[in-house]
Enzyme design. Sequence first.
Site, PDB file in Angstrom:
ATOM      1  N   LYS A 245       0.839  -1.211   0.000  1.00 53.64           N
ATOM      2  CA  LYS A 245       0.000   0.000   0.000  1.00 53.64           C
ATOM      3  C   LYS A 245       0.871   1.256   0.000  1.00 53.64           C
ATOM      4  CE  LYS A 245      -1.795   1.614   4.064  1.00 53.64           C
ATOM      5  NZ  LYS A 245      -1.452   3.029   4.362  1.00 53.64           N
ATOM      6  N   ASN A 246       1.820   1.305   0.923  1.00 49.50           N
ATOM      7  CA  ASN A 246       2.577   2.553   1.084  1.00 49.50           C
ATOM      8  C   ASN A 246       3.599   2.807  -0.029  1.00 49.50           C
ATOM      9  OD1 ASN A 246       1.043   3.161   3.255  1.00 49.50           O
ATOM     10  ND2 ASN A 246       2.586   2.639   4.806  1.00 49.50           N
TER      11      ASN A 246
ATOM     12  N   CYS B 232      -4.804  13.041  13.199  1.00 51.75           N
ATOM     13  CA  CYS B 232      -5.507  11.763  13.036  1.00 51.75           C
ATOM     14  C   CYS B 232      -5.368  10.990  14.332  1.00 51.75           C
ATOM     15  CB  CYS B 232      -5.033  11.001  11.808  1.00 51.75           C
ATOM     16  SG  CYS B 232      -3.672   9.906  12.046  1.00 51.75           S
TER      17      CYS B 232
ATOM     18  N   ARG C 285       0.442  14.762  13.282  1.00 51.63           N
ATOM     19  CA  ARG C 285       0.897  14.539  11.909  1.00 51.63           C
ATOM     20  C   ARG C 285       0.882  15.800  11.034  1.00 51.63           C
ATOM     21  NH1 ARG C 285      -1.302   8.929   9.705  1.00 51.63           N
ATOM     22  NH2 ARG C 285       0.563   9.131   8.443  1.00 51.63           N
TER      23      ARG C 285
ATOM     24  N   ASP D 243       4.501   1.035  12.441  1.00 46.37           N
ATOM     25  CA  ASP D 243       3.279   0.357  11.985  1.00 46.37           C
ATOM     26  C   ASP D 243       3.149  -1.056  12.572  1.00 46.37           C
ATOM     27  OD1 ASP D 243       2.655   2.602  10.566  1.00 46.37           O
ATOM     28  OD2 ASP D 243       3.278   1.824   8.619  1.00 46.37           O
TER      29      ASP D 243
ATOM     30  N   ARG E 232      -8.634  -0.294   4.691  1.00 50.67           N
ATOM     31  CA  ARG E 232      -7.763   0.706   4.059  1.00 50.67           C
ATOM     32  C   ARG E 232      -6.438   0.089   3.628  1.00 50.67           C
ATOM     33  NH1 ARG E 232      -5.962   4.755   7.781  1.00 50.67           N
ATOM     34  NH2 ARG E 232      -4.562   5.002   6.038  1.00 50.67           N
TER      35      ARG E 232
HETATM   36  C1  EPZ Z   1       4.156   7.141   6.517  1.00 49.69           C
HETATM   37  O1  EPZ Z   1       3.350   8.210   7.008  1.00 49.69           O
HETATM   38  C2  EPZ Z   1       3.250   5.964   6.328  1.00 49.69           C
HETATM   39  N1  EPZ Z   1       2.207   6.305   5.366  1.00 49.69           N
HETATM   40  C3  EPZ Z   1       2.645   5.563   7.672  1.00 49.69           C
HETATM   41  O2  EPZ Z   1       1.890   4.392   7.455  1.00 49.69           O
HETATM   42  C4  EPZ Z   1       3.774   5.251   8.658  1.00 49.69           C
HETATM   43  O3  EPZ Z   1       3.230   4.997   9.927  1.00 49.69           O
HETATM   44  C5  EPZ Z   1       4.715   6.451   8.749  1.00 49.69           C
HETATM   45  O4  EPZ Z   1       5.202   6.827   7.427  1.00 49.69           O
HETATM   46  C6  EPZ Z   1       5.941   6.187   9.620  1.00 49.69           C
HETATM   47  O5  EPZ Z   1       6.650   5.086   9.133  1.00 49.69           O
HETATM   48  C7  EPZ Z   1       2.476   6.222   4.063  1.00 49.69           C
HETATM   49  O6  EPZ Z   1       3.563   5.860   3.633  1.00 49.69           O
HETATM   50  C8  EPZ Z   1       1.370   6.547   3.128  1.00 49.69           C
HETATM   51  P1  EPZ Z   1       6.086  10.568   8.527  1.00 49.69           P
HETATM   52  P2  EPZ Z   1       3.909   9.688   6.999  1.00 49.69           P
HETATM   53  O7  EPZ Z   1       5.976  11.840   7.788  1.00 49.69           O
HETATM   54  O8  EPZ Z   1       4.816   9.875   5.865  1.00 49.69           O
HETATM   55  C9  EPZ Z   1       6.499  13.924  11.892  1.00 49.69           C
HETATM   56  C10 EPZ Z   1       0.038   2.911   7.847  1.00 49.69           C
HETATM   57  O9  EPZ Z   1      -0.584   2.371   8.789  1.00 49.69           O
HETATM   58  N2  EPZ Z   1       6.346  14.913  10.810  1.00 49.69           N
HETATM   59  O10 EPZ Z   1       7.242   9.681   8.221  1.00 49.69           O
HETATM   60  O11 EPZ Z   1       2.725  10.574   7.116  1.00 49.69           O
HETATM   61  C11 EPZ Z   1       5.209  13.119  12.092  1.00 49.69           C
HETATM   62  O12 EPZ Z   1       4.268  13.818  12.884  1.00 49.69           O
HETATM   63  C12 EPZ Z   1       0.621   4.256   8.058  1.00 49.69           C
HETATM   64  O13 EPZ Z   1       0.159   2.381   6.736  1.00 49.69           O
HETATM   65  C13 EPZ Z   1       6.419  16.257  11.098  1.00 49.69           C
HETATM   66  O14 EPZ Z   1       6.597  16.660  12.254  1.00 49.69           O
HETATM   67  O15 EPZ Z   1       4.744   9.747   8.347  1.00 49.69           O
HETATM   68  C14 EPZ Z   1       5.748  11.871  12.751  1.00 49.69           C
HETATM   69  O16 EPZ Z   1       5.933  12.083  14.122  1.00 49.69           O
HETATM   70  C15 EPZ Z   1      -0.001   5.158   9.017  1.00 49.69           C
HETATM   71  N3  EPZ Z   1       6.270  17.163  10.082  1.00 49.69           N
HETATM   72  C16 EPZ Z   1       7.107  11.670  12.060  1.00 49.69           C
HETATM   73  O17 EPZ Z   1       7.441  12.951  11.505  1.00 49.69           O
HETATM   74  C17 EPZ Z   1       6.095  16.771   8.789  1.00 49.69           C
HETATM   75  O18 EPZ Z   1       5.985  17.643   7.907  1.00 49.69           O
HETATM   76  C18 EPZ Z   1       7.138  10.647  10.944  1.00 49.69           C
HETATM   77  O19 EPZ Z   1       6.033  10.857  10.073  1.00 49.69           O
HETATM   78  C19 EPZ Z   1       6.038  15.408   8.498  1.00 49.69           C
HETATM   79  C20 EPZ Z   1       6.176  14.484   9.526  1.00 49.69           C
END
Ligand code: EPZ
Length: 415
Positions: free
Chosen positions: A22-23, A115, A120, A303, A395
């Site tokens: 998916k990701n 969320c 996020r 995850d 999802r």
């Molecule tokens: C990706 O989300 C995945 N989604 C998530 O999968 C996964 O949990 C996550 O990476 C972490 O591995 C997809 O790939 C579509 P991040 P993403 O930006 O990219 C902070 C699932 O169940 N952050 O790597 O949205 C954020 O708050 C899911 O399949 C900022 O502060 O996660 C978090 O604490 C849910 N500012 C950390 O970074 C930003 O601009 C990592 O988030 C962006 C992120």
Amino acid sequence: MDKFLIQGGISLKGRVSASGSKNAALPILMSAILSEGQNIFYRVPDLRDTRTTLSLLERLGVKVQKGEALTLSANGLCQYEAPYELVRTMRASVLILGPVLAKMHKATVSLPGGCAIGARPINLHLKAFQKMGATIEIEGGYVKAEARRLHGDKIYFDTVTVTGTENVMMAAALAKGETLIENAAREPEVFDLACVLTKMGAKIEGAGTDTIHIQGVDSLSSCEHTIMPDRIETGTWMMAVAMTKGDVEITDTDPVIVEALTRKLQEVGVSVEADSSTIHVKGPTHLKATDMTTAPYPGFATDFQPLWMALATLAEGTSVIREEIFENRFIHVGELNRMGAKIQAERDTAVVQGVKSLSGAPVMASDLRAGMALVLAGLAAHGTTTVQRVYHIDRGYEDVETKLKNLGARIERVS
Ligand code: EPZ
């Protein structure tokens, strides 16, 4: 709203095939926006999130043909807006920002908002686009970005962000000059996206490491690509087998992408043997407790954390679980405790005191992985578990109940 009815206590046995990731699929489908011509993508999982992505792309003018493979052509791209009604059902919609801005010089995307698992924010995506020359305004809950042509720059991510890295990599592929992404996400899904962009003619080096160089080009052509196996799904089956004392071969996957989980499973007594595309897992009679902390790849994936917690509830001894990525990813604790688990959580740390067995109960999925953790707990528990709000699980897990039934599980979807 559908729910799952699970009669627990059956050891999973047999073979299960991993679906496409998916990701990886979500950014790859979005990357079609950047290209001229027809892209053919194989092994795109049929999930609620991929269907939402295709609706979003069609709304922008991308032509989608569904068959054994998905054919996407962005030659008719005419819109640049991701509306609230789609973004609120899937945060990953924010991945249109980079490609649409690079291709149409304008992009409007509804701000995703918080969320269940954390706030996020997308501040790091926006800061990077500003550095690359975009003007960004937030108005009426929407991000409005504009840039005549983005230019390459040095982007340092304060926090490792997966979709942030992907968004910038896609935009940089068509930007003028060179972009250097430092502290980039090293997730295999980022690498899979880089493979697609490279096949389209992008000049990318270092994807899969924390430093990525992208030399922008004027246009990208189309490509054919098979999406990588889903590592979170693969890991989910591994933990389900471990918890039910099962014996299962997971096929069409890649053991390298689940190495951190494999090491932990072996530590708690699970037998894991693998060749290039198959993983054979045998659950032990007794699981041992161990501590675990989540981290960006190649560390232990956040995850997996809810699923690992479900497993730890049945391990002999005390496990300390630390969640380092999201600030609110322990929502499943209360539901697991309703099934007889002994978990105490405070801020980023949960202490799990292993119990001999879980007992079935009515529980509620709060998000995708937490929902699946409850399914795993239900499979291992004595008695009947009802998991409500299955739409979260839909999802991200393709044919979930069919796959589980084929392994001997007694699970039914009830409307
Ligand atoms: C990706 O989300 C995945 N989604 C998530 O999968 C996964 O949990 C996550 O990476 C972490 O591995 C997809 O790939 C579509 P991040 P993403 O930006 O990219 C902070 C699932 O169940 N952050 O790597 O949205 C954020 O708050 C899911 O399949 C900022 O502060 O996660 C978090 O604490 C849910 N500012 C950390 O970074 C930003 O601009 C990592 O988030 C962006 C992120």
